[in-house]
Design an enzyme around this catalytic site. Structure first.
Site, PDB file in Angstrom:
ATOM      1  N   GLU A  66       0.835  -1.198   0.000  1.00 49.19           N
ATOM      2  CA  GLU A  66       0.000   0.000   0.000  1.00 49.19           C
ATOM      3  C   GLU A  66       0.877   1.259   0.000  1.00 49.19           C
ATOM      4  O   GLU A  66       1.828   1.371   0.755  1.00 49.19           O
ATOM      5  CB  GLU A  66      -0.884  -0.038   1.252  1.00 49.19           C
ATOM      6  N   LYS A 111      -8.832   2.680  -2.322  1.00 47.59           N
ATOM      7  CA  LYS A 111      -9.296   1.976  -1.134  1.00 47.59           C
ATOM      8  C   LYS A 111     -10.768   2.294  -0.889  1.00 47.59           C
ATOM      9  O   LYS A 111     -11.174   3.456  -0.925  1.00 47.59           O
ATOM     10  CB  LYS A 111      -8.436   2.438   0.049  1.00 47.59           C
ATOM     11  N   CYS A 148      -5.745  -3.082   2.098  1.00 49.42           N
ATOM     12  CA  CYS A 148      -5.707  -3.099   3.561  1.00 49.42           C
ATOM     13  C   CYS A 148      -7.077  -3.143   4.245  1.00 49.42           C
ATOM     14  O   CYS A 148      -7.621  -4.213   4.461  1.00 49.42           O
ATOM     15  CB  CYS A 148      -4.895  -1.908   4.069  1.00 49.42           C
TER      16      CYS A 148
END
Length: 586
Positions: free
Chosen positions: A44, A126, A162
């Site tokens: 990330e 994300k 994540c």
């Protein structure tokens, strides 16, 4: 079933060093290509480092990240690596978000992209944004609303970032709906003690929910107070561990997988949580069958104490090296805290870069002076003695201080001495305070609190002792000299600011103190809950009051490595001006 060789790069990146981070991507992609990988992945926000905090709100930084991504895709192709798909995290921005009140300026996004054939083949952001603990992602980012899927060598690979794994819904069930054969999640999940077990359970659960193999790629290294421990994991759709990377170590995890073939039809439409499937076919034809070379290795797990020690070494090393410092300076009292900090520093950057100073006063015992010298002998760090008694006498002659003011003067003279040497010689000072002391205010402002970094800031005193014992035992088991003198571990803790002083003169035994503090600080329990758990009411009341009234001191303490779910700093944000006291009502 089609075969796929993954190259999962569990690596460290540096916040703001976009050029250096891109160079690391190129170098490691070249290595993956040499090993015959079919898909390469990086963590990330690899290009910018993580977390970038308010840099995300600076349009120049966002645009530098976006431009670097395009240039990186072109460079990979120019170096003959364009045929190899590369998944890499970066800082981007939404192209369609409408400006509105409460939305971060410029609509930045925590993004990842797939680079292929010299172009950015796919971008996505994300979806789930964490906003708890150390995370402020609602402050910095707008969420993504797609379900990205790439077809690589005849396998559909769903992509996530994540928190998309940590929260229910969203991309995990969407991966099943899209018929993915692999769910690849790139992560920068900070270390906390015992989090490795939680992470494994999470990966097993999400793989079963997604109905496919799950690859969880994590970052390693340190950034300010945060540590990233790696521990990348690949599990089957049944939750069985296929591979697991070591902690606190940069690693390229190479893995040969057999995965379900992609469905003939390309998945389209809206799926779970209203996500729109974005599908890109990179290569339809499966690779020719081959004999797997990388079938998965599960790295040996560290013990709980070894894990904490590794986190502290990693955090200190990253802070020193990434900020361009060459050496550190520590006040050596002969006590357990400064001894552990010195051992950590020697392990992090080498004893030749560690400088220790003994600063005895009239109240310093002979054994404490000897213990400091013995620590230096055992570790090989640079050592000197600078007595503060003449300075102390001069101050007292002018100010006529007594009691606590006289005691704290000694600590402040040591702080001035350390800062003077620091300025003169270019070392940064390490503050030796532990979490127990910081909690109850037993840290002298402008004295033992001076420094650029506090390596054991988030470590309770009982854990300090456990770490010291573990480090010595580990050295002995390896046939090396234990770094910490046994006397520093076994003698009663004392600041030695007056004759015969020990910490328990004014504090509960550390075992009791730390258990109360853990309930109050780490778990947010109130006085009545803690007393009901069996702790003495008068002790609880006093400890909580000391903790509440010391907030102003903690705000002035340097940053330090976070190892607990709630360290002093971003995790625990209480007002300094605050009349609320537990057990007293409003």
């Amino acid at each position: 079933m089609p075969q796929l060789r993954l190259a999962l790069n569990q690596v460290d990146s540096t916040v703001g060093d976009i050029a250096g981070n891109c160079e690391e991507v190129v170098r490691r992609t070249r290595y993956a290509a040499e090993k015959g990988a079919h898909l390469v992945a990086f963590p990330e926000m690899m290009l910018t480092g993580y977390p970038v905090e308010d840099l995300a709100l600076r349009s120049s930084f966002v645009e530098a990240s976006r431009a670097a991504l395009v240039q990186l895709a072109g460079r990979l192709a120019a170096e003959g690596l364009g045929d190899l798909p590369v998944v890499v995290g970066y800082l981007g921005r939404s192209q369609n978000a409408q400006p509105r009140y409460g939305q971060p300026a410029g609509a930045p996004q925590n993004c990842a992209a797939v680079l292929h054939q010299g172009k950015v083949a796919l971008r996505f952001a994300k979806h789930h944004l964490p906003n708890y603990g150390v995370f402020d992602e609602f402050r910095y980012f707008v969420p993504g609303d797609t379900m990205p899927v790439i077809r690589v060598r005849g396998v559909d690979v769903a992509l996530a970032i994540c928190e998309d794994l940590w929260q229910d819904g969203g991309r995990v069930p969407a991966a099943r709906t899209a018929g993915a054969g692999l769910l690849l999640s790139v992560n920068a999940s900070p270390y906390e003690r015992d989090k490795d077990d939680t992470r494994l359970d999470l990966c097993r659960k999400r793989a079963q929910e997604a109905g496919c193999t799950l690859a969880y790629l994590a970052m390693v290294g340190g950034q300010d107070e945060l540590v990233f421990d790696g521990d990348s994991i690949v599990v089957s759709e049944r939750g069985e561990v296929i591979a697991r990377a070591p902690q606190f170590t940069q690693e390229c995890v190479l893995l040969d997988l057999e995965l379900p073939a992609a469905r003939p039809e390309v998945p389209t439409g809206r799926v779970d949580d209203g996500l729109e499937i974005t599908h890109v076919t990179l290569s339809e034809q499966p690779v020719d069958p081959y004999e797997p070379q990388y079938t998965g290795v599960e790295a040996e797990r560290l013990s709980d104490t070894a894990e904490i020690y590794g986190a502290l070494v990693t955090g200190l090393r990253a802070y020193v090296r990434k900020n361009g410092f060459r050496s550190v300076l520590i006040g050596l009292s002969g006590g357990i805290d400064s001894a552990l900090v010195a051992a950590l520093a020697c392990d992090a950057i080498g004893a030749e870069h560690v400088y220790g100073v003994s600063m005895p006063s009239a109240y310093s015992s002979d054994h404490s002076r000897d213990d400091a010298a013995e620590l230096a002998r055992r570790t090989g760090l640079n050592y000197r003695t600078v007595p503060i008694a003449p300075m102390f006498d001069a101050y007292l002659g002018e100010l006529e201080l007594t009691g606590l003011a006289e005691e704290n003067l000694q600590s402040r003279l040591r702080g001035v001495t350390l800062m003077g040497i620091s300025n003169q010689e270019g070392h940064i000072v390490l503050a030796p305070g532990n979490k127990s002391e910081l909690a109850v205010g037993y840290s002298t402002l402008y004295g033992d609190s001076v420094g650029a970094y506090g390596p054991i800031k988030d470590v309770y005193k009982t854990t300090v002792f456990a770490l010291a014992r573990w480090r010595n035992a580990d050295a002995a088991a390896r046939g090396r000299t234990p770094p910490i003198p046994e006397n520093s571990i076994s003698k009663p803790p004392s600041a030695e600011l007056r004759p015969g002083q020990v910490d328990t003169d004014s504090l509960p035994d550390y075992d009791l103190l730390d258990r109360v503090l853990e309930l109050y600080v780490d778990r947010d329990q109130g006085r009545e809950q803690i007393v009901a758990a069996g702790y003495p009411a008068e002790v609880v009341t006093r400890v909580l009051k000391l903790t509440d009234t010391a907030e102003y001191k903690r705000r002035q303490y340097p940053p330090g490595t976070k190892i607990s779910p709630k360290g002093f700093g971003k995790d625990r944000r209480l007002p300094i001006t605050n009349r609320w006291r537990e057990g007293e009502g409003s």
